[in-house]
Design a protein around this motif. Sequence first.
Motif, short mmCIF file in Angstrom:
data_model
loop_
_atom_site.label_atom_id
_atom_site.label_comp_id
_atom_site.label_asym_id
_atom_site.label_seq_id
_atom_site.Cartn_x
_atom_site.Cartn_y
_atom_site.Cartn_z
N LYS A 135 0.83 -1.21 0.00
CA LYS A 135 0.00 0.00 0.00
C LYS A 135 0.87 1.26 0.00
O LYS A 135 0.62 2.20 -0.75
CB LYS A 135 -0.91 0.00 1.23
CG LYS A 135 -1.94 1.10 1.16
CD LYS A 135 -2.89 1.05 2.34
CE LYS A 135 -3.80 2.25 2.31
NZ LYS A 135 -4.21 2.66 3.66
N ASP B 267 -7.86 3.00 -6.23
CA ASP B 267 -8.82 3.89 -5.57
C ASP B 267 -10.21 3.54 -6.11
O ASP B 267 -10.34 3.13 -7.26
CB ASP B 267 -8.48 5.34 -5.92
CG ASP B 267 -8.96 6.32 -4.87
OD1 ASP B 267 -10.13 6.19 -4.44
OD2 ASP B 267 -8.19 7.19 -4.49
N TRP C 29 -10.74 2.14 -1.21
CA TRP C 29 -9.52 1.63 -1.85
C TRP C 29 -9.52 0.12 -1.79
O TRP C 29 -10.06 -0.49 -0.87
CB TRP C 29 -8.26 2.22 -1.20
CG TRP C 29 -8.13 1.96 0.27
CD1 TRP C 29 -8.76 2.63 1.28
CD2 TRP C 29 -7.32 0.95 0.90
NE1 TRP C 29 -8.40 2.11 2.50
CE2 TRP C 29 -7.51 1.08 2.30
CE3 TRP C 29 -6.45 -0.04 0.43
CZ2 TRP C 29 -6.87 0.26 3.23
CZ3 TRP C 29 -5.81 -0.86 1.35
CH2 TRP C 29 -6.02 -0.70 2.73
N ASP D 47 -12.02 4.60 2.94
CA ASP D 47 -10.91 5.46 3.36
C ASP D 47 -11.02 5.81 4.84
O ASP D 47 -12.10 5.68 5.45
CB ASP D 47 -10.94 6.77 2.53
CG ASP D 47 -10.32 6.55 1.15
OD1 ASP D 47 -10.14 5.39 0.76
OD2 ASP D 47 -10.05 7.56 0.47
N ASP E 87 -4.53 6.69 1.33
CA ASP E 87 -5.49 5.77 0.72
C ASP E 87 -6.12 6.34 -0.54
O ASP E 87 -7.17 5.90 -0.97
CB ASP E 87 -6.56 5.34 1.74
CG ASP E 87 -7.11 6.49 2.54
OD1 ASP E 87 -7.00 7.65 2.07
OD2 ASP E 87 -7.64 6.25 3.64
#
Length: 435
Positions: free
Chosen positions: A245, A252, A271, A279, A385
């Motif tokens: 990540k 997204d 995400w 998020d 994120d």
Amino acid sequence: MKLKTSILCAATFAVMPALAADPAKINWPKVPVVKVPLFYPGQSTYEWLRSAEHKGASKEVIRGDACTTCHDEEDNEKDLGAKLVKANPLEPMPVRAKNGFVELQVQAAYDAENAYFRFQWKTQAPEPGTEYPYYRFDGKEWKAWGAPRLDAPIQQGKQPAIYEDRLSMMIDDGKVPMFAQQGCWLTCHDGERDSRKVATKDEVAANEAMKAYGKADVRKYLPASRNDPSDWKTGKSLDELAKIKAEGGFADLIQWRANRSNPINMADDGWVLHWRNFDAGKNPFASNMDDKTKQPKYMFDAAKFGSKEVTANQLRRQANYLVKGGNAVPFDPNAGWKEGDMVPRYYLQPGDVTGSAADNKAVGVWKDGTWTVLLTRPLNLANDDDKAFKEGGVYSVGFAVHDDSITTRGHHVSWVRTVGFGAKAKTDIQAVKLK
Ligand code: HEC
């Protein structure tokens, strides 16, 4: 959203008149329309695409070839959709009279602060899909009522089909391997809800990785989150995922929801890596069920809404949204509930939406059979994120529409498209710079 009110600037606006950053004021007829064909994908999962059933294409798909190297014929999406929406090996639960194809019109613009998207599509139903399933009192207990069309009780005619319309956009900035070629299909796997070989509750509960993730079902995941991408059971450790990540190896996912975000002018923000996550921060909506008391958390304020409950005959006749800080009051178990009384399964929380979850603003209007959704997303987002849209950037995106009371894979989806914000490279969708 900040509004620029400088009148001095107005004279130089080519596409936009007085106010910057008000998407409704953008001169959209001047922004090119890109028609994106969306088709019903059935259960064409990552695993199916790599199997011998995907005639003569498994080797190429495993190698990472783009779907459109072969699926490039005119109207291929219409043909695929028409076939896959009916009973076939990839559709064991066909939805009666469902359409296989939707045309999505996409326009994009940006200024120094935001990216703006305008989406338009025709709905199959003669009304907007603004309802979401309810909790219904059966005389004793509060039980979920209404469900999407792929659910067995709906197909058996035992409950009404209810689900919100949605518009989704999945985004990558080049950091997810193969996303530019195969897009959303990378996230669609056997084992997921309504998919092939749906993972049972017990299977998920027994799996160490899923336990570590704290998840009770399998949802969208990217290949890199598993040791064997074709086996949801082989999830990597949280440490390994955190590293992927941090390097940007996630997609997204923005979802505009006709029931659970649109009434408060928002789209949600999520995400995808090992699951379809939201998020950080607080979402536009929250569950209206108190897990301890097994009763709703809120009911309508009769003084504001007209009654404490909704009943089935009021569906689609009025706006039945429950809004914390608006028309909601704490649930009173002694308010004289009758069988058939209902309250929404989710309430909206406009005063509570915070953090990265609050990035995306959206306004959707349904008129004459067509949704028009204006989405505003800040440029240069710095959250860990988000995929930040930046001036000069090129992004791979996949679009989906959930139409006519359906969820999960019952959507219409696109091949990958590219979006550019003043990029040198030519892209499918070129965001127009607002001066
Ligand atoms: C090497 C060529 C090739 C590639 C690459 C390819 N396909 Fe296919 N695909 C085919 C052929 C050939 C068929 C069968 C003919 C048809 O129905 O169009 C097919 C059929 C399908 C079908 C319909 C299945 C059915 O039952 O009729 C779907 C859905 C599909 N492909 C999705 C994809 C997706 C998604 C990708 C990218 C991840 C992809 N394909 C990549 C060649 C390819």
